[in-house]
Design an enzyme around this catalytic site. Structure first.
Site, PDB file in Angstrom:
ATOM      1  N   GLY A  41       0.871  -1.173   0.000  1.00 12.49           N
ATOM      2  CA  GLY A  41       0.000   0.000   0.000  1.00 12.49           C
ATOM      3  C   GLY A  41       0.904   1.217   0.000  1.00 12.49           C
ATOM      4  O   GLY A  41       1.558   1.502   0.991  1.00 12.49           O
ATOM      5  N   GLN A 225       7.095  -3.832   0.245  1.00  9.68           N
ATOM      6  CA  GLN A 225       7.453  -4.379   1.562  1.00  9.68           C
ATOM      7  C   GLN A 225       8.829  -3.843   2.003  1.00  9.68           C
ATOM      8  O   GLN A 225       9.248  -2.805   1.513  1.00  9.68           O
ATOM      9  CB  GLN A 225       7.429  -5.929   1.546  1.00  9.68           C
ATOM     10  CG  GLN A 225       6.040  -6.524   1.404  1.00  9.68           C
ATOM     11  CD  GLN A 225       5.524  -6.590  -0.011  1.00  9.68           C
ATOM     12  OE1 GLN A 225       6.189  -7.059  -0.909  1.00  9.68           O
ATOM     13  NE2 GLN A 225       4.314  -6.129  -0.230  1.00  9.68           N
ATOM     14  N   THR A 240       6.911 -11.918   4.196  1.00  7.96           N
ATOM     15  CA  THR A 240       6.058 -12.104   3.027  1.00  7.96           C
ATOM     16  C   THR A 240       6.679 -13.203   2.170  1.00  7.96           C
ATOM     17  O   THR A 240       7.669 -13.823   2.583  1.00  7.96           O
ATOM     18  CB  THR A 240       5.848 -10.770   2.279  1.00  7.96           C
ATOM     19  OG1 THR A 240       4.832 -10.954   1.279  1.00  7.96           O
ATOM     20  CG2 THR A 240       7.128 -10.268   1.605  1.00  7.96           C
TER      21      THR A 240
HETATM   22  P1  GDP Z   1       5.124   2.660   1.641  1.00  7.95           P
HETATM   23  O1  GDP Z   1       4.351   1.399   1.714  1.00  7.95           O
HETATM   24  O2  GDP Z   1       6.572   2.453   1.949  1.00  7.95           O
HETATM   25  O3  GDP Z   1       4.929   3.411   0.352  1.00  7.95           O
HETATM   26  O4  GDP Z   1       4.543   3.601   2.804  1.00  7.95           O
HETATM   27  P2  GDP Z   1       2.992   3.830   3.163  1.00  7.95           P
HETATM   28  O5  GDP Z   1       2.383   4.695   2.138  1.00  7.95           O
HETATM   29  O6  GDP Z   1       2.336   2.533   3.465  1.00  7.95           O
HETATM   30  O7  GDP Z   1       3.136   4.556   4.553  1.00  7.95           O
HETATM   31  C1  GDP Z   1       3.816   5.766   4.686  1.00  7.95           C
HETATM   32  C2  GDP Z   1       2.849   6.807   5.274  1.00  7.95           C
HETATM   33  O8  GDP Z   1       3.578   7.921   5.705  1.00  7.95           O
HETATM   34  C3  GDP Z   1       1.858   7.337   4.259  1.00  7.95           C
HETATM   35  O9  GDP Z   1       0.685   7.671   4.924  1.00  7.95           O
HETATM   36  C4  GDP Z   1       2.539   8.595   3.717  1.00  7.95           C
HETATM   37  O10 GDP Z   1       1.617   9.569   3.248  1.00  7.95           O
HETATM   38  C5  GDP Z   1       3.237   9.084   4.943  1.00  7.95           C
HETATM   39  N1  GDP Z   1       4.518   9.766   4.731  1.00  7.95           N
HETATM   40  C6  GDP Z   1       5.492   9.517   3.815  1.00  7.95           C
HETATM   41  N2  GDP Z   1       6.555  10.310   4.052  1.00  7.95           N
HETATM   42  C7  GDP Z   1       6.248  11.068   5.126  1.00  7.95           C
HETATM   43  C8  GDP Z   1       6.958  12.051   5.883  1.00  7.95           C
HETATM   44  O11 GDP Z   1       8.101  12.383   5.627  1.00  7.95           O
HETATM   45  N3  GDP Z   1       6.290  12.595   6.947  1.00  7.95           N
HETATM   46  C9  GDP Z   1       5.029  12.250   7.287  1.00  7.95           C
HETATM   47  N4  GDP Z   1       4.480  12.832   8.341  1.00  7.95           N
HETATM   48  N5  GDP Z   1       4.337  11.329   6.599  1.00  7.95           N
HETATM   49  C10 GDP Z   1       4.951  10.737   5.555  1.00  7.95           C
HETATM   50  P1  IMO Z   2       4.381  -1.957   1.611  1.00  5.51           P
HETATM   51  O1  IMO Z   2       4.859  -2.162   0.193  1.00  5.51           O
HETATM   52  C1  IMO Z   2       3.980  -3.571   5.610  1.00  5.51           C
HETATM   53  C2  IMO Z   2       3.333  -7.878   5.963  1.00  5.51           C
HETATM   54  C3  IMO Z   2       2.008  -8.346   6.512  1.00  5.51           C
HETATM   55  C4  IMO Z   2       2.442  -9.608   7.227  1.00  5.51           C
HETATM   56  C5  IMO Z   2       3.504 -10.162   6.284  1.00  5.51           C
HETATM   57  C6  IMO Z   2       2.989 -11.239   5.352  1.00  5.51           C
HETATM   58  O2  IMO Z   2       3.203  -1.093   1.721  1.00  5.51           O
HETATM   59  O3  IMO Z   2       5.529  -1.548   2.483  1.00  5.51           O
HETATM   60  P2  IMO Z   2       1.498 -11.112   3.127  1.00  5.51           P
HETATM   61  O4  IMO Z   2       0.111 -10.620   2.933  1.00  5.51           O
HETATM   62  O5  IMO Z   2       2.518 -10.426   2.305  1.00  5.51           O
HETATM   63  O6  IMO Z   2       1.607 -12.608   3.032  1.00  5.51           O
HETATM   64  O7  IMO Z   2       1.821 -10.777   4.691  1.00  5.51           O
HETATM   65  O8  IMO Z   2       3.993  -9.078   5.550  1.00  5.51           O
HETATM   66  N1  IMO Z   2       3.264  -6.980   4.787  1.00  5.51           N
HETATM   67  C7  IMO Z   2       3.499  -5.664   4.846  1.00  5.51           C
HETATM   68  N2  IMO Z   2       3.772  -4.862   5.900  1.00  5.51           N
HETATM   69  N3  IMO Z   2       3.975  -3.069   4.362  1.00  5.51           N
HETATM   70  C8  IMO Z   2       3.745  -3.861   3.296  1.00  5.51           C
HETATM   71  O9  IMO Z   2       3.876  -3.423   2.035  1.00  5.51           O
HETATM   72  C9  IMO Z   2       3.454  -5.216   3.513  1.00  5.51           C
HETATM   73  N4  IMO Z   2       3.143  -6.252   2.712  1.00  5.51           N
HETATM   74  C10 IMO Z   2       3.049  -7.324   3.504  1.00  5.51           C
HETATM   75  O10 IMO Z   2       1.460  -7.394   7.391  1.00  5.51           O
HETATM   76  O11 IMO Z   2       3.085  -9.278   8.432  1.00  5.51           O
HETATM   77 MG    MG Z   3       2.693   0.620   2.717  1.00  4.54          MG
END
Ligand code: GDP
Ligand code: IMO
Ligand code: MG
Length: 434
Positions: A41, A225, A240
């Site tokens: 995500g 991940q 994962t």
């Molecule tokens: P990803 O899976 O590595 O792309 O990260 P996610 O999108 O799952 O989670 C990162 C969260 O932190 C998201 O809600 C972003 O909008 C937010 N985010 C990213 N960079 C920053 C930052 O520098 N500061 C803050 N406060 N939020 C951030």
């Molecule tokens: P992004 O790309 C955080 C975690 C799940 C679980 C484990 C196995 O957004 O960083 P799965 O459904 O892959 O078999 O789950 O991996 N997990 C993540 N945790 N960010 C993710 O993706 C993840 N994708 C899987 O929560 O612990």
């Molecule tokens: Mg994410």
């Protein structure tokens, strides 16, 4: 020198990879997802709109960027189409500039059923998966029984194979997991009307990328991940089912290693983990509340509360080495604003005998016996949210970044100071491995 950048997470995911890919994609020709599936995500905050991508690469918001989903990804055709339509609602039209490998493994409803049934049976021992069918889909690939994107092009064959596979899964679902059986005809019925929509996107993505490389186009490879969710190098079995570390980009795209010489590790200024498994620096106090609230630490895919903890430099150093990282991007620095003190775990003590390991110690799976040893840094009261120049950061925040550079022995090239595209500090040009 080629201009390609690999972006990967150095912790347990959700480091802010999506935002950084988006920030670096303005002048890219291709943006590529090469492993994982819609368990990812990746959140983008652009023009006050929040967009969460699960399968389509994050640079796609730029109209002239081509999105590529390569062979290493496990793809649900239903989710792919859903995401394309979601983007259309944001006036982002991707259908003609998004390609999916013919060799990408399909995720189909029986994978999801299996994922959920297994987790249910495991009970307290469950992995805490995202329930998206990722593990079972990768199992099918390794067991050489998977349906792949290319199989969508032959309806007769698809129907026969689907019947066989569903029979195999029904045996397990019904006899072992005591769940309802699945009807392959229903899956086929749902799938067939979708095929036309994706038919022309199915390509040999290795060829597409090789052509881009030949033309010296900039390519960004977007990891999903994080390093410690890697099937081989992570906190097994709480991982994962793909290689989230650097090897995944090679097998996941079909490109050779010489094309990846800028490897940027994305590191949150603290740690989070969603799902079960070891997390030595996990916090259960007011700091957890602060990080959760200010950092909005709730999963982008499942909405679950993320566990929070201090930055773990033992793990981070391991991530630097195993990925040959050329530099780091520290994200969410602003979330630390207002804390009195900030800790970094620099080694572990064995709980029982008080034996101290060093920063160079190996991380074993015996986490229960390890206690983190911290160094403590002064926090800062000033706001760093949205700061764009390193010299404008409070002195203590600059010191925190310097300490991360010292410990990891690689530069911090980028600092993210907020969720928006513009909340970013480019400390210097990106470093490259020679
Ligand atoms: P990803 O899976 O590595 O792309 O990260 P996610 O999108 O799952 O989670 C990162 C969260 O932190 C998201 O809600 C972003 O909008 C937010 N985010 C990213 N960079 C920053 C930052 O520098 N500061 C803050 N406060 N939020 C951030
Ligand atoms: P992004 O790309 C955080 C975690 C799940 C679980 C484990 C196995 O957004 O960083 P799965 O459904 O892959 O078999 O789950 O991996 N997990 C993540 N945790 N960010 C993710 O993706 C993840 N994708 C899987 O929560 O612990
Ligand atoms: Mg994410």
């Amino acid at each position: 020198m080629n201009k390609n950048i690999v972006i990967l997470g150095t912790q347990w995911g959700d480091e802010g990879k999506g935002k950084i890919v988006d920030c670096l994609s303005a002048d890219a020709a291709y943006v590529v997802r090469y492993q994982g599936g819609h368990n990812a995500g990746h959140t983008l905050m652009v023009n006050d709109e929040k967009i969460i991508l699960h399968l389509i690469p994050s640079g796609i918001l730029y109209n002239d960027v081509i999105g590529v989903i390569t062979n290493g990804v496990v793809v649900s055709p239903f989710e792919l189409i859903k995401e394309i339509h979601m983007l259309e609602k944001h006036k982002c039209f991707v259908k003609k500039r998004l390609f999916v490998s013919h060799a990408a493994t399909l995720i189909l409803p029986y994978h999801i059923e299996m994922d959920l049934a297994r987790e249910k049976k495991l009970g307290k021992q469950s992995i805490g998966t995202t329930g998206r069918g990722i593990g079972p889909a990768y199992e099918d690939k390794i067991a050489r029984r998977a349906l792949r994107m290319e199989d969508l092009k032959n309806e007769h064959m698809l129907s026969m194979r689907l019947e066989e596979i569903v029979e195999y899964y029904n045996h397990q679902l019904v006899s072992y997991y005591k769940q309802k059986s699945i009807n392959y005809k229903k899956i086929l019925q749902d799938l067939i009307p979708k095929i036309d929509f994706i038919h022309d996107m199915i390509r040999d993505t290795t060829n597409i990328l090789n052509e881009g490389i030949k033309q010296n186009k900039k390519i960004i490879f977007e990891g999903a991940q994080g390093s410690f969710l890697d099937i081989d190098h992570g906190t097994y079995p709480y991982v994962t089912s793909s290689n989230t570390t650097i090897g995944g980009v090679i097998t996941g795209t079909g490109l050779g290693p010489k094309h990846f010489n800028c490897i940027l590790g994305i590191t949150k200024a603290y740690s989070t983990r969603v799902g079960h498994g070891p997390f030595p620096t996990e916090l259960f106090n007011h700091v957890d509340k602060h990080l959760s609230k200010i950092g909005h630490e709730f999963g982008s895919t499942t909405g679950r509360k993320r566990r929070t903890g201090w930055l773990d430099a033992v793990y981070l150093r391991k991530a630097v080495k195993m990925n040959s990282l050329s530099s780091l991007c520290i994200t969410k620095l602003d979330v630390l604003d207002g804390l009195d003190e900030i800790k970094i775990c620099t080694s572990y003590k064995k709980n029982t005998h008080g034996l101290k390991n060093t920063l160079h110690s190996n991380i074993s799976n015996q986490h229960d016996f390890l206690r983190p040893v911290y160094e403590t840094h002064c926090g800062w009261k000033e706001k760093t949210l949205g700061i764009k120049k390193i010299e404008d950061l409070p002195y203590e925040a600059q010191n925190y970044i310097k300490r991360i550079e010292e410990i990891t022995e690689i530069p911090v090239d980028i600092i993210s100071t907020g969720p928006k595209r513009s909340d970013i500090i480019f400390v210097r040009n990106l470093s490259y491995n020679k």
